[in-house]
Design an enzyme around this catalytic site. Structure first.
Site, PDB file in Angstrom:
ATOM      1  N   ASP A 190       0.904  -1.141   0.000  1.00 46.84           N
ATOM      2  CA  ASP A 190       0.000   0.000   0.000  1.00 46.84           C
ATOM      3  C   ASP A 190       0.944   1.191   0.000  1.00 46.84           C
ATOM      4  O   ASP A 190       1.576   1.489   1.026  1.00 46.84           O
ATOM      5  CB  ASP A 190      -0.867  -0.002   1.268  1.00 46.84           C
ATOM      6  CG  ASP A 190      -1.844   1.157   1.274  1.00 46.84           C
ATOM      7  OD1 ASP A 190      -1.424   2.267   0.898  1.00 46.84           O
ATOM      8  OD2 ASP A 190      -3.014   0.969   1.648  1.00 46.84           O
ATOM      9  N   HIS A 191       1.096   1.858  -1.130  1.00 44.51           N
ATOM     10  CA  HIS A 191       2.210   2.807  -1.231  1.00 44.51           C
ATOM     11  C   HIS A 191       2.066   3.998  -0.270  1.00 44.51           C
ATOM     12  O   HIS A 191       3.038   4.656   0.037  1.00 44.51           O
ATOM     13  CB  HIS A 191       2.417   3.270  -2.683  1.00 44.51           C
ATOM     14  CG  HIS A 191       1.482   4.347  -3.135  1.00 44.51           C
ATOM     15  ND1 HIS A 191       0.215   4.103  -3.558  1.00 44.51           N
ATOM     16  CD2 HIS A 191       1.645   5.680  -3.224  1.00 44.51           C
ATOM     17  CE1 HIS A 191      -0.363   5.243  -3.889  1.00 44.51           C
ATOM     18  NE2 HIS A 191       0.481   6.226  -3.704  1.00 44.51           N
ATOM     19  N   HIS A 254      -5.791   2.975   1.153  1.00 43.75           N
ATOM     20  CA  HIS A 254      -5.042   4.141   1.627  1.00 43.75           C
ATOM     21  C   HIS A 254      -5.761   4.878   2.764  1.00 43.75           C
ATOM     22  O   HIS A 254      -5.165   5.203   3.783  1.00 43.75           O
ATOM     23  CB  HIS A 254      -4.808   5.138   0.486  1.00 43.75           C
ATOM     24  CG  HIS A 254      -4.186   4.524  -0.734  1.00 43.75           C
ATOM     25  ND1 HIS A 254      -3.296   3.488  -0.663  1.00 43.75           N
ATOM     26  CD2 HIS A 254      -4.320   4.798  -2.059  1.00 43.75           C
ATOM     27  CE1 HIS A 254      -2.911   3.159  -1.893  1.00 43.75           C
ATOM     28  NE2 HIS A 254      -3.521   3.931  -2.749  1.00 43.75           N
TER      29      HIS A 254
HETATM   30  C1  BG6 Z   1      -3.319   4.750  -6.316  1.00 42.52           C
HETATM   31  C2  BG6 Z   1      -4.675   4.795  -6.957  1.00 42.52           C
HETATM   32  O1  BG6 Z   1      -3.232   3.673  -5.422  1.00 42.52           O
HETATM   33  O2  BG6 Z   1      -3.103   5.972  -5.618  1.00 42.52           O
HETATM   34  C3  BG6 Z   1      -4.786   5.977  -7.889  1.00 42.52           C
HETATM   35  O3  BG6 Z   1      -4.869   3.590  -7.687  1.00 42.52           O
HETATM   36  C4  BG6 Z   1      -4.415   7.252  -7.175  1.00 42.52           C
HETATM   37  O4  BG6 Z   1      -6.087   6.068  -8.444  1.00 42.52           O
HETATM   38  C5  BG6 Z   1      -3.102   7.115  -6.441  1.00 42.52           C
HETATM   39  O5  BG6 Z   1      -4.328   8.280  -8.157  1.00 42.52           O
HETATM   40  C6  BG6 Z   1      -2.849   8.324  -5.568  1.00 42.52           C
HETATM   41  O6  BG6 Z   1      -1.554   8.251  -5.038  1.00 42.52           O
HETATM   42  P1  BG6 Z   1      -0.820   9.555  -4.520  1.00 42.52           P
HETATM   43  O7  BG6 Z   1       0.453   9.034  -3.962  1.00 42.52           O
HETATM   44  O8  BG6 Z   1      -0.644  10.460  -5.716  1.00 42.52           O
HETATM   45  O9  BG6 Z   1      -1.715  10.178  -3.504  1.00 42.52           O
END
Ligand code: BG6
Length: 509
Positions: A190-191, A254
């Site tokens: 989960d980045h 997230h």
């Molecule tokens: C991803 C989603 O996990 O996270 C995307 O699949 C989203 O739809 C993205 O745009 C958002 O990541 P960040 O790091 O730009 O907030």
């Protein structure tokens, strides 16, 4: 007292071969290779290491290296000198094959058979469609590419979301993966957990003694979490997105992770298991805050067409490429949850996310209760012209991105002859405190997989607990929209109703 020398990060120590399945996709170019390159130039990758791209397209080592050198130049966070790019891409190889073809794995095994070129510790990164996860893991095992857990050589498998599309499919996927791998070998990414500011939520809460005593139902009025994006369906994302939508794409992972970090109990220690145990307890206690019907707790929306700031026409969701023109997938979702434990009972938690919103921001606001007695007049001023307003509560804001920092809003006496109170902001910002740019989430997460540290990855029971929270929404989609909202706005108006019975409103509106 022990003295720390320079705070150099430590190199992952065990030689490794990193195999990216689905290596011709966007993730490899934009995130994985630039992240590995950043770790390489900082001396954090083990010696030696090799990277192998596995995909169907027609490259060879040389053409794949040229392509990835270009990705590094385009997306690297750190300066990419010609010399460092050349040294890095020399470690990259290409393996042409179909990830659902067993013979491709036998050939891969053969290609990796020289341990002096390809260290036997292996990290497989599954950057492929979710429907192929189980098959790929099975074929890796059948080809003898997976070492037994606990042995001299290790195998780890990194899996990108989505982990299923509802509770039942998530359970099935976990069971399928766990047939071929041990939980300790699976790293579900989960980045958001790789972001510095997200990790700092725990440090902020548990390295300081002054906030934790007031993080509970006695002092907190409500908590709101927003992850807003200005992008729509660029870069051909429509096909994937229309199948999933905002709740599956952002909330289930997230947003719920942010919720866990801001509400969980202090863990007994910082081990992966202790932290994840506490998160799972929160997820198990979280429920939609439904009074009579689901619409009391959930609002879904879809962006309509409109015009951008420069007068340019912005397409509505239903006109976007690869979107079913009759789609009812939501691009915006807002929900109200409650956490049924002693610390948080009765404190509403509001989550909100959407595409094509007014600005890109991810933030968590903990809004405290107002003082029991209003002794002072509260004012809101523009220069010297002040209006008397309602008393403003203290709010603690974790600004996850952009302008990363932590802010506390509090009332203070406005200088002058009258005793009136104005709302001011005390702030800590990363950019004002440290000069270095923040590492990208994928840098941290990839290094953790090489070190075998699964703290920032989602455990199987945690994934299932996340789905359990949103499952009632998936079961009742039809009863809750989606309504529409103009691009560049803060989503559908009805999201304001989620504040029923509360003093507050969305802090960004
Ligand atoms: C991803 C989603 O996990 O996270 C995307 O699949 C989203 O739809 C993205 O745009 C958002 O990541 P960040 O790091 O730009 O907030």
């Amino acid at each position: 007292m022990p003295v720390l020398g320079t705070l150099g990060e430590s190199r992952a120590s065990e030689p490794v071969t990193i195999v990216i399945l689905g290596a011709s996709g966007d993730l490899t170019h934009r995130k994985l290779i630039p992240a590995l390159f950043a770790s390489f130039v900082q001396g954090l990758l083990p010696e030696p290491f090799a990277i192998v791209g596995f995909a169907r397209r027609d490259y060879d080592d040389a053409s794949f290296r040229v392509l990835l050198a270009e990705s590094i130049r385009q997306f690297s966070r750190l300066p990419a000198s010609d010399d460092s790019v050349v040294r890095f891409v020399e470690t990259i190889h290409y393996h042409k094959g179909d990830v659902s073809d067993p013979a491709a794995y036998d050939r891969l095994k053969e290609a990796l058979s020289d341990p002096s070129l390809f260290p036997p510790n292996r990290l497989f990164y599954l950057s492929i469609m979710p429907s192929l996860f189980e098959g790929a893991v099975r074929l890796l095992r059948e080809a003898g590419l997976v070492a037994a857990p606990g042995g001299r050589q290790w195998t780890r498998v990194v899996i990108e979301k989505p982990f299923g599309r509802d509770l039942e499919s998530a359970r099935r996927l976990n069971a399928d993966l766990l047939r071929h791998l041990d939980e300790s070998q699976i790293f579900r990414i989960d980045h958001y957990l790789g972001k510095e500011t997200v990790q700092n939520i725990l440090s902020f809460r548990f390295a300081n003694a002054i906030f934790e005593p007031v993080f509970n139902r006695t002092y907190v009025d409500h908590i709101q979490i927003t992850a807003a994006e200005t992008v729509g369906m660029e870069m051909g994302r429509g096909g994937y997105y229309d199948e999933y939508g905002a709740i599956r794409d952002m909330v289930t992972n997230h947003l719920l992770q942010l919720l866990c970090l801001v509400t969980m109990e202090p863990p007994g220690d910082l081990s992966a298991e202790s932290i994840r145990n506490e998160k799972v307890k929160i997820l198990n206690a979280a429920r939609l805050d439904i009074r009579a019907e689901i619409a009391d707790a959930v609002v879904r929306g879809q962006y309509a067409s409109g015009s951008g700031g420069d007068g340019r026409r912005i397409k509505g969701y239903l006109e976007e490429e690869r979107i079913d023109p009759r789609s009812t997938t939501e691009t915006f979702a807002a929900l109200r949850l409650r956490i049924e434990n002693w610390r948080w009972a009765g404190v509403p938690i509001l989550l909100r996310t959407g595409k094509r919103m007014a600005k890109k921001t991810t933030e968590i606001a903990v809004q405290f209760k107002v003082p029991p007695l209003q002794l002072f007049q509260q004012v809101e001023c523009e220069d010297d012209v002040c209006d008397i307003t309602r008393i403003k509560p203290n709010t603690l804001i974790f600004q996850i991105q952009p302008n990363e920092g932590i802010f506390l809003r509090l009332g203070t006496k406005r200088p002058g002859m009258r005793f009136v109170v104005e709302d001011v902001k005390m702030d800590f910002s990363y950019s004002g405190t440290w000069s270095k740019s923040l590492p990208e989430a994928y840098e941290r997460l990839l290094l953790d997989t090489l070190r075998g540290d699964s703290t920032l990855f989602t455990r199987s029971d945690e994934v299932e607990a996340e789905w359990r929270v949103v499952q009632p929404i998936l079961d009742h989609q039809k009863e809750i929209g989606p309504g529409t909202y103009p691009p560049g706005s803060w989503g559908v108006q009805e999201a304001d109703w989620l504040f029923h019975g509360l003093e507050g409103r969305w802090i960004n509106k």
